[in-house]
Design a protein around this motif. Structure first.
Motif, PDB file in Angstrom:
ATOM      1  N   HIS A 411      28.262  43.979  39.194  1.00 17.07           N
ATOM      2  CA  HIS A 411      28.990  43.588  40.402  1.00 17.07           C
ATOM      3  C   HIS A 411      29.864  44.747  40.901  1.00 17.07           C
ATOM      4  CE1 HIS A 411      31.450  40.086  42.407  1.00 17.07           C
ATOM      5  NE2 HIS A 411      31.038  40.980  43.284  1.00 17.07           N
ATOM      6  N   GLN A 412      30.573  45.375  39.977  1.00 18.22           N
ATOM      7  CA  GLN A 412      31.485  46.460  40.338  1.00 18.22           C
ATOM      8  C   GLN A 412      30.739  47.678  40.875  1.00 18.22           C
ATOM      9  OE1 GLN A 412      33.481  46.650  36.573  1.00 18.22           O
ATOM     10  NE2 GLN A 412      34.798  44.895  37.008  1.00 18.22           N
ATOM     11  N   ALA A 415      29.597  46.661  44.428  1.00 19.36           N
ATOM     12  CA  ALA A 415      30.725  46.545  45.356  1.00 19.36           C
ATOM     13  C   ALA A 415      31.342  47.894  45.688  1.00 19.36           C
ATOM     14  CB  ALA A 415      31.788  45.613  44.771  1.00 19.36           C
ATOM     15  N   GLN A 418      31.500  49.558  49.095  1.00 13.31           N
ATOM     16  CA  GLN A 418      32.464  49.197  50.130  1.00 13.31           C
ATOM     17  C   GLN A 418      33.610  50.195  50.250  1.00 13.31           C
ATOM     18  OE1 GLN A 418      32.280  46.758  52.307  1.00 13.31           O
ATOM     19  NE2 GLN A 418      30.414  45.823  51.485  1.00 13.31           N
ATOM     20  N   SER A 424      37.360  45.812  45.723  1.00 12.67           N
ATOM     21  CA  SER A 424      38.017  44.879  44.804  1.00 12.67           C
ATOM     22  C   SER A 424      37.760  43.433  45.217  1.00 12.67           C
ATOM     23  CB  SER A 424      39.524  45.155  44.778  1.00 12.67           C
ATOM     24  OG  SER A 424      40.178  44.275  43.902  1.00 12.67           O
ATOM     25  N   THR A 425      37.270  42.642  44.267  1.00 13.08           N
ATOM     26  CA  THR A 425      36.898  41.251  44.526  1.00 13.08           C
ATOM     27  C   THR A 425      37.980  40.311  44.035  1.00 13.08           C
ATOM     28  OG1 THR A 425      34.601  41.907  44.122  1.00 13.08           O
ATOM     29  CG2 THR A 425      35.060  39.558  44.174  1.00 13.08           C
ATOM     30  N   LEU A 429      36.063  35.117  42.822  1.00 13.75           N
ATOM     31  CA  LEU A 429      34.683  35.573  43.005  1.00 13.75           C
ATOM     32  C   LEU A 429      34.288  36.622  41.979  1.00 13.75           C
ATOM     33  CD1 LEU A 429      34.752  35.818  46.893  1.00 13.75           C
ATOM     34  CD2 LEU A 429      33.627  34.068  45.525  1.00 13.75           C
ATOM     35  N   ALA A 430      35.286  37.216  41.322  1.00 15.74           N
ATOM     36  CA  ALA A 430      35.005  38.273  40.347  1.00 15.74           C
ATOM     37  C   ALA A 430      34.209  37.758  39.156  1.00 15.74           C
ATOM     38  CB  ALA A 430      36.312  38.903  39.869  1.00 15.74           C
ATOM     39  N   GLY A 571      31.657  42.817  47.792  1.00 18.99           N
ATOM     40  CA  GLY A 571      32.941  43.057  47.137  1.00 18.99           C
ATOM     41  C   GLY A 571      34.014  42.129  47.681  1.00 18.99           C
ATOM     42  N   GLY A 572      35.118  42.714  48.149  1.00 21.51           N
ATOM     43  CA  GLY A 572      36.203  41.912  48.704  1.00 21.51           C
ATOM     44  C   GLY A 572      36.222  41.903  50.215  1.00 21.51           C
ATOM     45  N   HIS A 576      35.281  33.665  50.510  1.00 26.40           N
ATOM     46  CA  HIS A 576      34.293  32.928  49.710  1.00 26.40           C
ATOM     47  C   HIS A 576      33.418  32.030  50.586  1.00 26.40           C
ATOM     48  CE1 HIS A 576      36.519  29.076  49.813  1.00 26.40           C
ATOM     49  NE2 HIS A 576      37.617  29.756  49.542  1.00 26.40           N
TER      50      HIS A 576
END
Length: 612
Positions: A411-412, A415, A418, A424-425, A429-430, A571-572, A576
Motif C-alpha cells: 500500500h505504501q 501510495a 501521490q 499518507s493514508t 484506510l491504512a 493514498g490519502g 473513504h
C-alpha cells in the motif's frame, strides 16, 4: 509537519511466536538502512540536517504573513517548498527511529534519535505559521485558486484536512509553544514507556525472558506453561504498575488540557479528524460490534471451551491452540512462499511489489534483545521505500503477521506515487491492504486444507484473529474512552485504571471466562494507548471494510483488481466514501458493518456445524 517516528504497534491479531533463539527458522533478514543514510555521521545526513535548518528559515522568511496574498501559482510553489522540507525531515527521523527500534535499550541510539528529534523540532518551529495562515484564507478565494490551477487543486485534500482543524486552532504563539515543547511532552513519555517495556524481563522457571517470548507462551499447547506465563506477566506488570499508571495519567491529562484549550468536544475528536472519518461512522461501527458480542466472541469462546474440555476458561486460554493442532514451526522461507503465492494468486503485480521487501533488506524479522515488540510497516518517505519490522518466531500466526505487514508495505509503495503530502493514508484506510493481504493468505491456505480437522483449525484461527481485530480492539477503544473521561475528573490510581480495564474485558469476552487476579494490569503493555490514543478502532474499521470488500471480490466483481490498485494508489488523496464507491460500498450505512460482522458469524456457524 507530516513526518512522524515509526511506532512499534502490536498487531491486533497476533501474539508473537516461539523462543528467542529462532531455531529452525532459517536465515532471518535484517534491515539495510543505507537507502536512508549509511551511518549517524554520514556526510549526507549532515548535509540534509544543514539544508533543513536553512530551508525552514528561508520558508518562514519568504512566506510568513504573506499566504493570503499569494496567487494560485505562488500558493503551489509554497506547498511544494513545504513538501520538500517534509521529505527531508521525514527521511532524517525515519533513519533515527528505525535504528532506535532495532535496539531500544542502546543508549547511543536513543540519544541519537532524541538529538535528531530536538533539532528537527527546533528547525521546524518557524513553520507553525503555515497551517495557521492557511486556515485564515477565505473559502471562496481558495476555491478560485483550485479552479484556476489544476496542479494546486491536486493538493485540495490536504487543505481540506487542515481546515477541518480551523475551529480548534489556537493563537500563533500558543501553537508555536506546543510545537516547541513537544519533545519534552508526549514524546518523552512515549520514550519512557518504550524503554521500560523493552527493559522488562520475566522469570520463567529461573530463566529471564523478554516480553515477546513470554507473550508467545500464551499460545503454547501446554496449559501449565500458559498459566506460568500469565502469572509472570502479571507479577512484573504489578511491580511496574506505578510507572505505567503515571505515563497514562500524564498523557491523558496533557491531552485533556490541549483538547480543552482547542475546545474539542470529545477526547476522540482529534483522532476522528486525523482519520478523516465522521464521528457518527465510528459510533455506528462501535455499536454494531458491541451489539454483536454475544453472537461473536461469547459464542466462539463457549465453543472453544468445549474443544479444550473446560467448563470455564481462564484468560490464559484465550489464545490457546486447539487440541491436535500442528505445532510445526514455519521456517522463514516457507512463510515467504505462502504469502507470495497468495499475493501472486490475486494479481502478479502484487507479488512484484512485495518481492523487494525480501531481497533488498526492507524487513527486520528476528527477535533480538532490546528490539521493540510487535510489528509495523513504516513508509519512511516517498522517494525511498517502506521498511517492515517483525518479531518472527515461526508460528502460523506469525505468517499472518507477515502477510499483514507486507500488505501495508505494498500500500505504501503504491501510495508513494501521490508525493509526500498526499501519500499518507488515514488510519481507518491504512489497515485495508494489510487485512486484505491476510485474507488472501488465509483463503489460499483454507482452499488447500486436506481434512475436516485441518479446515476446522484454519477456520478457528481466522475467527480468533478476527475477534482480536474487531471485538478486542473495540473493547480497547471503549477502555480508552472510559480512561480519558475518568481522567478529566482527577488523577487515576492504578486500581482505578484496572477497574476500567476489567469492565470492558468481561463485557467483550463473555461469561465463559473467569478473570483470575493479575489480569487487571494487562492494559499496561499495550502501546497503542500511549503512542496513538484511539488508534485501535482503525483495526475494526479496516477489518469490517475488508470483509465487505472481499465479499465483492469473491462474488467476481468486474475489474476488481484494477479498482483495488487504484484505491491503494490514491493514498490519502480521497475520502473513504470516494474510495469505496467503485465497489458499491458505503461505510456510512449501518448495514455496512453488519455485513462485515456476518462474515465472522458465518465462520462460527460452520465451526458449530462441524460439531454435529
Amino acid at each position: 509537519m507530516q513526518f512522524e517516528l515509526p511506532r512499534p504497534i502490536f498487531d491486533a491479531n497476533a501474539n508473537s511466536g516461539a523462543s528467542p533463539e529462532g531455531e529452525g527458522l532459517g536465515n532471518l533478514p535484517e534491515w539495510d538502512l543505507n537507502d536512508l543514510y549509511t551511518a549517524e555521521d554520514a556526510p549526507e545526513l549532515t548535509r540534509d540536517m544543514e539544508w533543513l535548518e536553512k530551508a525552514c528559515a528561508d520558508f518562514a522568511s519568504t512566506y510568513e504573513g504573506k499566504l493570503d496574498d499569494l496567487d494560485a501559482e505562488g500558493m503551489l510553489k509554497c506547498v511544494q517548498d513545504y513538501e520538500a522540507i517534509d521529505l527531508i525531515a521525514g527521511r532524517i527521523m525515519s533513519f533515527a527511529g528505525l535504528r532506535y527500534y532495532q535496539i531500544t535499550t542502546d543508549a547511543g541510539r536513543a540519544k541519537f534519535m532524541s538529538d535528531c528529534q530536538e533539532k528537527v523540532t527546533v528547525f521546524t518551529t518557524p513553520l507553525v505559521f503555515y497551517s495557521l495562515e492557511i486556515n485564515r484564507i477565505d473559502d471562496d478565494k481558495l476555491a478560485e485558486m483550485f479552479a484556476e490551477n489544476a496542479d494546486l487543486a491536486r493538493y485540495k485534500p490536504i487543505f481540506d484536512r487542515q481546515r477541518a482543524m480551523k475551529p480548534y486552532q489556537l493563537s500563533d504563539e500558543l501553537e508555536r509553544f506546543l510545537h516547541d515543547q513537544s519533545t519534552v511532552g508526549a514524546a518523552a513519555w512515549n520514550r519512557l514507556f518504550d524503554e521500560t517495556i523493552a527493559g522488562l524481563t520475566f522469570d520463567i522457571d529461573g530463566e529471564e525472558l523478554p516480553l515477546e517470548a513470554v507473550l508467545n507462551m500464551l499460545t503454547d499447547q501446554d496449559r501449565s506453561k500458559r498459566e506460568t506465563a500469565s502469572h509472570a506477566l502479571a507479577k512484573v506488570f504489578e511491580e511496574n504498575i506505578k510507572i505505567f499508571s503515571r505515563v497514562h495519567n500524564t498523557l491523558a491529562k496533557e491531552k485533556e488540557i490541549e483538547d480543552r484549550w482547542r475546545k474539542m468536544p470529545t477526547a476522540q475528536t482529534g483522532r476522528h479528524l486525523s482519520n478523516h472519518v465522521e464521528p457518527e461512522v465510528v459510533e455506528a461501527l462501535r455499536n454494531a460490534v458491541v451489539a454483536a458480542y454475544p453472537k461473536l466472541s461469547h459464542r466462539y469462546y463457549a465453543l472453544k471451551a468445549k474443544w479444550l474440555g473446560l467448563e470455564q476458561m481462564e484468560t490464559w486460554d484465550r489464545n490457546a491452540p486447539l487440541p491436535k493442532k500442528d505445532e510445526k514451526t514455519v521456517a522463514w522461507d516457507d512463510a515467504k512462499d505462502i504469502v507470495m503465492q497468495a499475493y501472486n494468486g490475486f494479481d502478479p503485480r502484487m507479488g512484484e511489489l512485495a518481492e523487494p521487501f525480501f531481497n533488498k533488506g526492507w524487513i527486520d524479522a528476528a527477535v533480538k534483545p532490546g528490539k521493540a515488540p510487535g510489528a509495523f510497516a513504516h513508509p519512511t518517505v516517498t522517494n525511498v521505500h517502506p521498511y517492515v519490522m517483525l518479531n518472527y518466531l515461526g508460528k502460523p500466526r506469525d505468517v499472518m503477521t507477515l502477510a499483514h505487514e507486507l500488505g501495508h508495505g505494498v500500500h505504501q509503495v503504491l501510495a508513494a506515487e501521490q508525493g509526500e503530502l498526499l501519500a499518507s493514508t488515514p488510519l481507518t484506510l491504512a489497515e485495508t491492504a494489510s487485512v486484505f493481504g491476510e485474507m488472501l493468505t488465509f483463503q489460499q491456505m483454507l482452499s488447500e486444507a486436506k481434512t475436516k480437522e485441518e479446515r476446522k483449525i484454519l477456520l478457528a484461527g481466522k475467527v480468533e484473529d478476527m475477534i482480536n481485530t474487531v471485538v478486542r480492539q473495540i473493547a480497547f477503544y471503549d477502555f480508552e474512552c472510559k480512561l480519558h473521561e475518568a481522567r478529566r475528573n482527577g488523577e487515576l490510581t492504578p486500581e482505578d485504571i484496572n477497574t476500567l480495564w476489567m469492565s470492558v474485558q468481561a463485557e467483550s469476552l463473555g461469561p465463559v471466562f473467569n478473570f483470575e487476579k493479575g489480569y487487571e494490569t494487562f492494559w499496561a503493555y499495550v502501546p497503542h494507548f500511549v503512542h496513538s490514543p484511539f488508534y485501535v478502532y482503525a483495526y475494526a474499521f479496516g477489518d469490517g471494510l475488508v470483509n465487505a470488500l472481499y465479499a465483492v471480490y469473491a462474488e467476481g466483481g468486474e475489474g476488481f483488481q484494477e479498482k483495488y490498485f487504484d484505491m491503494l494508489r490514491a493514498g490519502g488523496s480521497k475520502h473513504h466514501s470516494e474510495l469505496l464507491a467503485p465497489f458499491g460500498l458505503d461505510a456510512s450505512d449501518p448495514k455496512f458493518w453488519d455485513k462485515g460482522l456476518s462474515m465472522i458469524s458465518g465462520m462460527i456457524d460452520e465451526l458449530e456445524a462441524m460439531e454435529d
